[in-house]
Design a protein around this motif. Structure first.
Motif, mmCIF file in Angstrom:
data_model
loop_
_atom_site.group_PDB
_atom_site.id
_atom_site.type_symbol
_atom_site.label_atom_id
_atom_site.label_comp_id
_atom_site.label_asym_id
_atom_site.label_seq_id
_atom_site.Cartn_x
_atom_site.Cartn_y
_atom_site.Cartn_z
ATOM 1 N N HIS A 39 0.817 -1.213 0.000
ATOM 2 C CA HIS A 39 0.000 0.000 0.000
ATOM 3 C C HIS A 39 0.852 1.264 0.000
ATOM 4 O O HIS A 39 1.965 1.286 0.553
ATOM 5 N N PHE A 40 0.286 2.312 -0.589
ATOM 6 C CA PHE A 40 0.897 3.630 -0.616
ATOM 7 C C PHE A 40 -0.130 4.632 -0.088
ATOM 8 O O PHE A 40 -1.320 4.533 -0.406
ATOM 9 N N ILE A 41 0.336 5.598 0.709
ATOM 10 C CA ILE A 41 -0.581 6.491 1.406
ATOM 11 C C ILE A 41 -0.158 7.948 1.244
ATOM 12 O O ILE A 41 1.021 8.284 1.393
ATOM 13 N N ALA A 42 -1.139 8.808 0.957
ATOM 14 C CA ALA A 42 -0.965 10.255 1.044
ATOM 15 C C ALA A 42 -1.862 10.738 2.175
ATOM 16 O O ALA A 42 -3.060 10.440 2.201
ATOM 17 N N CYS A 43 -1.288 11.469 3.120
ATOM 18 C CA CYS A 43 -2.006 11.867 4.331
ATOM 19 C C CYS A 43 -2.613 13.264 4.195
ATOM 20 O O CYS A 43 -1.972 14.189 3.696
ATOM 21 N N LEU A 44 -3.848 13.380 4.668
ATOM 22 C CA LEU A 44 -4.575 14.641 4.683
ATOM 23 C C LEU A 44 -5.164 14.841 6.069
ATOM 24 O O LEU A 44 -5.317 13.886 6.827
ATOM 25 N N CYS A 45 -5.514 16.067 6.385
ATOM 26 C CA CYS A 45 -5.946 16.400 7.736
ATOM 27 C C CYS A 45 -7.096 17.395 7.666
ATOM 28 O O CYS A 45 -7.114 18.261 6.790
ATOM 29 N N THR A 46 -8.056 17.276 8.570
ATOM 30 C CA THR A 46 -9.175 18.221 8.569
ATOM 31 C C THR A 46 -8.780 19.570 9.169
ATOM 32 O O THR A 46 -9.437 20.576 8.918
ATOM 33 N N GLU A 47 -7.705 19.580 9.971
ATOM 34 C CA GLU A 47 -7.290 20.797 10.663
ATOM 35 C C GLU A 47 -6.178 21.489 9.883
ATOM 36 O O GLU A 47 -5.209 20.854 9.478
ATOM 37 N N HIS A 95 -9.973 7.149 2.770
ATOM 38 C CA HIS A 95 -10.448 6.574 4.024
ATOM 39 C C HIS A 95 -10.261 7.558 5.171
ATOM 40 O O HIS A 95 -9.220 8.214 5.273
ATOM 41 N N ARG A 96 -11.246 7.619 6.046
ATOM 42 C CA ARG A 96 -11.107 8.352 7.295
ATOM 43 C C ARG A 96 -10.333 7.483 8.276
ATOM 44 O O ARG A 96 -10.611 6.298 8.430
ATOM 45 N N VAL A 97 -9.361 8.052 8.948
ATOM 46 C CA VAL A 97 -8.607 7.314 9.959
ATOM 47 C C VAL A 97 -9.469 7.153 11.211
ATOM 48 O O VAL A 97 -10.148 8.080 11.644
ATOM 49 N N ILE A 98 -9.444 5.946 11.776
ATOM 50 C CA ILE A 98 -10.221 5.625 12.967
ATOM 51 C C ILE A 98 -9.270 5.586 14.169
ATOM 52 O O ILE A 98 -8.257 4.879 14.143
ATOM 53 N N TYR A 99 -9.606 6.346 15.207
ATOM 54 C CA TYR A 99 -8.742 6.454 16.387
ATOM 55 C C TYR A 99 -9.318 5.761 17.618
ATOM 56 O O TYR A 99 -8.556 5.386 18.504
ATOM 57 N N SER A 118 -5.190 -9.986 3.046
ATOM 58 C CA SER A 118 -4.996 -8.965 2.021
ATOM 59 C C SER A 118 -6.024 -7.856 2.137
ATOM 60 O O SER A 118 -5.710 -6.669 1.992
ATOM 61 N N ASP A 119 -7.280 -8.235 2.406
ATOM 62 C CA ASP A 119 -8.350 -7.240 2.461
ATOM 63 C C ASP A 119 -8.374 -6.484 3.784
ATOM 64 O O ASP A 119 -8.648 -5.280 3.810
ATOM 65 N N VAL A 120 -8.092 -7.156 4.889
ATOM 66 C CA VAL A 120 -8.140 -6.468 6.173
ATOM 67 C C VAL A 120 -7.033 -5.422 6.272
ATOM 68 O O VAL A 120 -7.173 -4.404 6.968
ATOM 69 N N ASP A 121 -5.933 -5.635 5.546
ATOM 70 C CA ASP A 121 -4.840 -4.665 5.597
ATOM 71 C C ASP A 121 -5.259 -3.329 5.003
ATOM 72 O O ASP A 121 -4.710 -2.282 5.356
ATOM 73 N N ASP A 122 -6.232 -3.334 4.069
ATOM 74 C CA ASP A 122 -6.772 -2.081 3.540
ATOM 75 C C ASP A 122 -7.350 -1.220 4.659
ATOM 76 O O ASP A 122 -7.381 0.007 4.561
ATOM 77 N N TRP A 123 -7.838 -1.895 5.704
ATOM 78 C CA TRP A 123 -8.480 -1.185 6.813
ATOM 79 C C TRP A 123 -7.528 -0.961 7.976
ATOM 80 O O TRP A 123 -7.611 0.060 8.663
ATOM 81 N N ALA A 166 -3.997 8.623 20.757
ATOM 82 C CA ALA A 166 -3.172 9.768 21.139
ATOM 83 C C ALA A 166 -3.019 10.759 19.998
ATOM 84 O O ALA A 166 -2.697 11.935 20.218
ATOM 85 N N PHE A 167 -3.271 10.307 18.753
ATOM 86 C CA PHE A 167 -3.126 11.171 17.588
ATOM 87 C C PHE A 167 -4.462 11.700 17.075
ATOM 88 O O PHE A 167 -4.544 12.227 15.964
ATOM 89 N N ALA A 168 -5.498 11.584 17.877
ATOM 90 C CA ALA A 168 -6.854 11.891 17.405
ATOM 91 C C ALA A 168 -7.031 13.339 16.983
ATOM 92 O O ALA A 168 -7.888 13.646 16.143
ATOM 93 N N GLU A 169 -6.234 14.261 17.521
ATOM 94 C CA GLU A 169 -6.399 15.673 17.164
ATOM 95 C C GLU A 169 -6.123 15.921 15.684
ATOM 96 O O GLU A 169 -6.580 16.921 15.121
ATOM 97 N N GLU A 170 -5.412 15.009 15.029
ATOM 98 C CA GLU A 170 -5.083 15.192 13.618
ATOM 99 C C GLU A 170 -6.309 15.086 12.721
ATOM 100 O O GLU A 170 -6.343 15.671 11.642
ATOM 101 N N ASN A 171 -7.311 14.289 13.154
ATOM 102 C CA ASN A 171 -8.494 14.063 12.300
ATOM 103 C C ASN A 171 -8.068 13.762 10.860
ATOM 104 O O ASN A 171 -8.466 14.431 9.912
ATOM 105 N N GLU A 172 -7.266 12.734 10.724
ATOM 106 C CA GLU A 172 -6.621 12.434 9.442
ATOM 107 C C GLU A 172 -7.524 11.636 8.497
ATOM 108 O O GLU A 172 -8.349 10.824 8.922
ATOM 109 N N TRP A 173 -7.369 11.910 7.210
ATOM 110 C CA TRP A 173 -7.924 11.104 6.123
ATOM 111 C C TRP A 173 -6.755 10.647 5.263
ATOM 112 O O TRP A 173 -5.718 11.322 5.208
ATOM 113 N N ARG A 174 -6.926 9.495 4.597
ATOM 114 C CA ARG A 174 -5.826 8.955 3.805
ATOM 115 C C ARG A 174 -6.279 8.551 2.405
ATOM 116 O O ARG A 174 -7.295 7.872 2.252
ATOM 117 N N LEU A 175 -5.499 8.996 1.431
ATOM 118 C CA LEU A 175 -5.640 8.472 0.079
ATOM 119 C C LEU A 175 -4.781 7.218 0.001
ATOM 120 O O LEU A 175 -3.562 7.280 0.207
#
Length: 320
Positions: free
Chosen positions: A115-123, A164-168, A212-217, A225-234
């Motif tokens: 997998h490859f990820i680009a990180c985004l944030c609501t804040e 995907h929205r990151v779940i904390y 293979s499929d669960v790793d997507d999640w 502890a990182f919940a303030e980031e409110n991160e989403w991931r491509l």
């Protein structure tokens, strides 16, 4: 259907693919999976320049992300669930299934995909993000994610990437894993019948597809502890070893390693060729020793690249 592949195996593979497809659609239908109007990508000046000039976001291979411990955290949740499940059953097929899953959790990349990820944030103005990504002067690029090319299933039927929205919340993470695992458990408990001439192969396929499929999640789970980031991931997934993987992967220098990444086309899906642009809403300049110069440079650069009237704003966090 592969040569000499029994009918039950063909049907099983089809059903296992459907499990994940149905699960994806259910998650997409969840209101919490609808992205907000703006998401921010934190980067340094070189990153901002590269993104604007190439009209691409860089998605990093997951083992090379800044926080190498986050995937271990997610895998630990699954290990705990497997331990719980073992204590609740005497079904030998299920026990074998659980053991095969756990054996796979030691791999750097689970399953048959990487997998490859680009990180985004609501804040848009987080001190923790400026510290992580703003060395030497940081920037937060605001995007309208609903205009990303390929955001909708119709534009992206092969799911070249997912947002995907990151779940904390640990309770939510565990509930999610239980629901996903249960669908595979049902196939094992009721699916092995007289038509299956190779029960070991049946369980092996279930474990391969599950991992293979669960790793997507799992790569969307982070410690609370990182919940303030409110991160989403491509998130992009590529099958290991296939030529397409190496055609799309590039490499950049990291801290003592070469870091694999791929470029994502997220140009504005509402703008026609030949000049698609990124759906940028605004740019925030992080804490800076020379905010006026930074502002002037960004304004001129954006206009030179064809982005007129993009608001440029400054962080409210003082430089120290």
């Amino acid at each position: 259907m592969a040569e000499d592949e029994p009918l039950w195996e063909e049907e099983l593979k089809k059903n296992l693919v459907e499990i994940n497809d149905v699960f994806v659609k259910e998650q997409k239908g969840d209101k919490t999976s609808v992205p907000p109007e703006q998401l921010y990508h934190y980067t340094n000046i070189a990153g901002l320049q590269g993104i604007i000039q190439s009209s691409r976001l860089w998605a990093t291979n997951t083992p090379f992300l800044n926080d190498a411990g986050e995937h271990r955290y997610a895998c630990s949740l699954l290990r705990d669930l497997l331990k719980e499940r073992r204590s609740q059953t005497n079904n030998e097929d299920l026990l074998t299934f659980y053991n095969e899953i756990e054996a796979s959790l030691n791999a750097i990349n689970l399953g048959v995909y990487t997998h490859f990820i680009a990180c985004l944030c609501t804040e848009r103005d987080l001190l923790s993000q400026w510290r992580a990504y703003g060395a030497g002067g940081g920037y937060a690029i605001g995007f309208d994610p609903l205009k990303f090319n390929g955001h909708t299933y119709a534009q992206n039927p092969q799911r070249q990437y997912e947002l995907h929205r990151v779940i904390y919340e640990p309770t939510q993470q565990k509930s999610f894993l239980r629901k996903f695992l249960k669908r595979y458990e049902d196939f094992i408990e009721i699916g092995i019948d007289s038509k299956v001439n190779d029960p070991e192969r049946y369980i092996d396929l279930c474990s391969i597809y599950f991992v293979s499929d669960v790793d997507d999640w799992l790569i969307s789970f982070k410690n609370s502890a990182f919940a303030e980031e409110n991160e989403w991931r491509l998130i992009v997934r590529r099958r290991k070893g296939e030529n397409r993987l190496f055609e799309s992967v590039r490499f950049r220098a990291g801290k003592g390693t070469l870091v694999p990444y791929c470029e994502l086309d997220v140009t504005n899906s509402t703008v026609a060729a030949p000049a698609p642009t990124l759906p940028i809403t605004e740019i925030m300049i992080g804490p800076s020793p020379a905010p006026d110069l930074a502002n002037e440079g960004i304004q001129m650069f954006m206009q030179a690249m064809g982005y007129n009237d993009i608001p440029v704003i400054h962080s409210s966090i003082p430089l120290r």
